[in-house]
Enzyme design. Structure first.
Site, PDB file in Angstrom:
ATOM      1  N   GLU A  41       1.015  -1.186  -0.036  1.00 18.98           N
ATOM      2  CA  GLU A  41       0.002   0.124  -0.018  1.00 18.98           C
ATOM      3  C   GLU A  41       0.943   1.288   0.072  1.00 18.98           C
ATOM      4  O   GLU A  41       2.072   1.280   0.688  1.00 18.98           O
ATOM      5  CB  GLU A  41      -0.829   0.017   1.199  1.00 18.98           C
ATOM      6  CG  GLU A  41      -2.177  -0.874   1.274  1.00 18.98           C
ATOM      7  CD  GLU A  41      -2.969  -0.921   2.500  1.00 18.98           C
ATOM      8  OE1 GLU A  41      -2.672   0.256   3.272  1.00 18.98           O
ATOM      9  OE2 GLU A  41      -3.815  -1.653   2.595  1.00 18.98           O
ATOM     10  N   GLN A  98      -4.141  -2.405 -23.877  1.00 17.75           N
ATOM     11  CA  GLN A  98      -5.340  -3.268 -23.847  1.00 17.75           C
ATOM     12  C   GLN A  98      -6.468  -2.189 -24.407  1.00 17.75           C
ATOM     13  O   GLN A  98      -7.164  -1.840 -23.614  1.00 17.75           O
ATOM     14  CB  GLN A  98      -5.455  -3.398 -22.395  1.00 17.75           C
ATOM     15  CG  GLN A  98      -4.577  -4.559 -22.047  1.00 17.75           C
ATOM     16  CD  GLN A  98      -4.976  -5.066 -20.328  1.00 17.75           C
ATOM     17  OE1 GLN A  98      -5.879  -5.345 -20.122  1.00 17.75           O
ATOM     18  NE2 GLN A  98      -3.748  -5.295 -19.861  1.00 17.75           N
ATOM     19  N   LYS A 193       3.729  -8.431 -37.696  1.00 19.49           N
ATOM     20  CA  LYS A 193       3.881  -8.886 -36.559  1.00 19.49           C
ATOM     21  C   LYS A 193       2.313  -9.683 -36.268  1.00 19.49           C
ATOM     22  O   LYS A 193       1.427  -8.906 -36.340  1.00 19.49           O
ATOM     23  CB  LYS A 193       4.248  -7.870 -35.191  1.00 19.49           C
ATOM     24  CG  LYS A 193       4.217  -8.659 -34.089  1.00 19.49           C
ATOM     25  CD  LYS A 193       4.936  -7.830 -33.098  1.00 19.49           C
ATOM     26  CE  LYS A 193       3.886  -7.001 -32.262  1.00 19.49           C
ATOM     27  NZ  LYS A 193       4.641  -6.104 -31.184  1.00 19.49           N
TER      28      LYS A 193
HETATM   29  C1  R5P Z   1       3.054  -3.476 -29.341  1.00 18.35           C
HETATM   30  O1  R5P Z   1       2.634  -3.585 -30.228  1.00 18.35           O
HETATM   31  C2  R5P Z   1       4.054  -2.372 -29.198  1.00 18.35           C
HETATM   32  O2  R5P Z   1       4.138  -1.758 -30.152  1.00 18.35           O
HETATM   33  C3  R5P Z   1       5.564  -3.124 -28.722  1.00 18.35           C
HETATM   34  O3  R5P Z   1       5.896  -3.651 -29.802  1.00 18.35           O
HETATM   35  C4  R5P Z   1       5.459  -4.400 -27.715  1.00 18.35           C
HETATM   36  O4  R5P Z   1       4.497  -3.888 -26.774  1.00 18.35           O
HETATM   37  C5  R5P Z   1       6.780  -4.574 -26.946  1.00 18.35           C
HETATM   38  O5  R5P Z   1       6.686  -5.392 -25.953  1.00 18.35           O
HETATM   39  P1  R5P Z   1       7.713  -6.242 -25.821  1.00 18.35           P
HETATM   40  O6  R5P Z   1       9.240  -5.792 -25.721  1.00 18.35           O
HETATM   41  O7  R5P Z   1       7.550  -7.181 -24.443  1.00 18.35           O
HETATM   42  O8  R5P Z   1       7.797  -7.047 -27.048  1.00 18.35           O
END
Ligand code: R5P
Length: 296
Positions: A41, A98, A193
């Protein structure tokens, strides 16, 4: 902006950025007193800010929920004191990824953050290079400032590159990478991606025709969290005989051993901002934020 009635507020973690902004704007700075108890907390103390225009500087990096709760507490205190205006500047705002229901039953958590901030009395929210600014559809104004031109100018001035190519690791980052490429006058490409929405596993592919042979890559992303997206991107680039690889990211969270993993994947350098404290911060965001207020 009414200088004599404005106050910049932050906790210790955000104090270096907040103090510079208060000096740029020539306004009072107030630091909150924070204590975190053994059970997690937080307890916060802030001087009275009645009738003040409050500008709260507060990033919400890990421990994310704790930093968010501390932000909510500061906003709450400002409202209770009778502040005349409460502007939250969260250079790194959490939960921005999110922003959709990807799997039936999920919560759009970024909307919840907006609703909480609104109910507490926030009158404006300012972020920097947030994941997707279009998703911050709140009942109060939201402004997304960008550090991309500063990051690009830093690269142009400080790093010698061979026929550089700017790479976006995913299609969501194309506009950011495009802006960066324009400033350094280089070509850009976007990788593709995809994420398994149940396991969270990602895969990255490349279908562009341009040759990458021995060219230096500048991988531009809004944030590095675990480093997985960048590492997957390096695998594709290396298969195509890329030269040196650099990562340019506004928000370097670099969780766990992300730094070592990126180095092992062949990343020569990470260049970031000071949105959150990190050793790769080359761009100080105080100018970006102060300039916004000076123009009001
Ligand atoms: C996601 O689409 C964001 O643009 C970043 O590419 C992503 O959140 C990076 O997170 P991480 O380093 O865990 O892959």
């Amino acid at each position: 902006m009414q200088q004599n009635n404005t106050v910049i507020i932050s906790d210790d973690q955000n104090s270096s950025l907040a103090k510079k902004i208060s000096m740029d704007l020539d306004v009072e700075y107030k630091k909150t007193e924070l204590r975190v108890f053994a059970d997690g907390e937080s307890k916060i103390r802030l001087d009275n800010v009645s009738n003040k225009n409050c500008i709260i500087i507060h990033s919400t990096h890990p421990p994310t929920d704790q930093h968010l709760m501390q932000l909510f507490m500061i906003v709450y205190k400002c409202k209770q004191d009778g502040a005349s205006d409460i502007c939250v500047v969260s250079p790194y705002l959490a939960y921005t990824r999110q922003d959709k229901v990807f799997v039936d039953g999920e919560i759009i958590s970024i909307n919840l953050i907006g609703e909480i901030l609104e109910s507490l009395g926030t009158t404006k929210l300012i972020t920097i290079d947030t994941h997707n600014p279009n998703t911050l559809n709140y009942s109060f104004p939201t402004i997304d400032l960008t550090a991309i031109p500063f990051l690009a100018k830093y690269i142009k001035k400080n790093i010698k590159l061979n026929d550089p190519i700017v790479v976006s690791p995913d299609q969501g980052g194309i506009e950011r990478a495009k802006k960066f490429a324009e400033i350094i006058q280089a070509n850009m490409l976007s990788l593709i991606k995809t994420r398994d929405r149940f396991t969270g596993n990602i895969s990255i592919s490349f279908s562009d025709q341009q040759s990458l042979e021995k060219r230096d890559a500048l991988i531009v992303d809004d944030m590095i969290s675990t480093g997985t997206s960048i590492i997957k991107a390096t695998e594709v680039l290396k298969e195509n005989n890329i030269g040196d690889m650099y990562v340019i990211s506004s928000h370097a969270l670099l969780l766990d051993d992300a730094k070592e993993k990126l180095r092992n994947a062949g990343i020569k350098e990470i260049i970031s901002t000071n949105s959150i404290p990190n050793e790769f911060a080359k761009i100080d965001l105080s100018n970006v934020i102060s300039n916004y207020f000076l123009k009001q």
